[in-house]
Design an enzyme around this catalytic site. Sequence first.
Site, PDB file in Angstrom:
ATOM      1  N   LYS A  44       0.839  -1.214   0.000  1.00  0.00           N
ATOM      2  CA  LYS A  44       0.000   0.000   0.000  1.00  0.00           C
ATOM      3  C   LYS A  44       0.872   1.262   0.000  1.00  0.00           C
ATOM      4  O   LYS A  44       0.352   2.367   0.083  1.00  0.00           O
ATOM      5  CB  LYS A  44      -0.900   0.027   1.241  1.00  0.00           C
ATOM      6  N   LYS A  46       2.970   2.003   2.449  1.00  0.00           N
ATOM      7  CA  LYS A  46       3.089   2.440   3.858  1.00  0.00           C
ATOM      8  C   LYS A  46       4.312   1.807   4.497  1.00  0.00           C
ATOM      9  O   LYS A  46       4.547   0.615   4.345  1.00  0.00           O
ATOM     10  CB  LYS A  46       1.887   1.930   4.648  1.00  0.00           C
TER      11      LYS A  46
END
Length: 130
Positions: A44, A46
């Site tokens: 993602k 992240k």
Amino acid sequence: MKTVITYGTFDLFHIGHLNLLKRAKALGDYLIVAVSSDEFNRGKGKVCQIKDTDRMQIVEAVRYVDKVIPETSWEQKIEDVKKYNVDIFVMGDDWKGKFDFLKEYCEVIYLPRTEGISTTQLKEELKGDE
């Protein structure tokens, strides 16, 4: 018995996380928390400050939490709801509408976020201190 499930990264655990877990538990009898794995987060875009195994232990230590499982994909939510006989799916209202597809399997509730705190905000503040 009502089973509740929620999902999150829970990096830099703060009062907003605690409030979410407390309010989620208040909706039922048994709270399952799926903590996003480092690999899933990387997908993602992240990067966590705290590794997934430690984040899972931190969440597991919260008295409102009955069970912690890893979150490894977006697709697992339907599987988890079925596997654990979930009655209520809970997320912060910043995700409002994103998980309505689960209404076919359980009740979906979006809880208001705690004002004035977020992991993103904490990370920004920590960058400023460097």
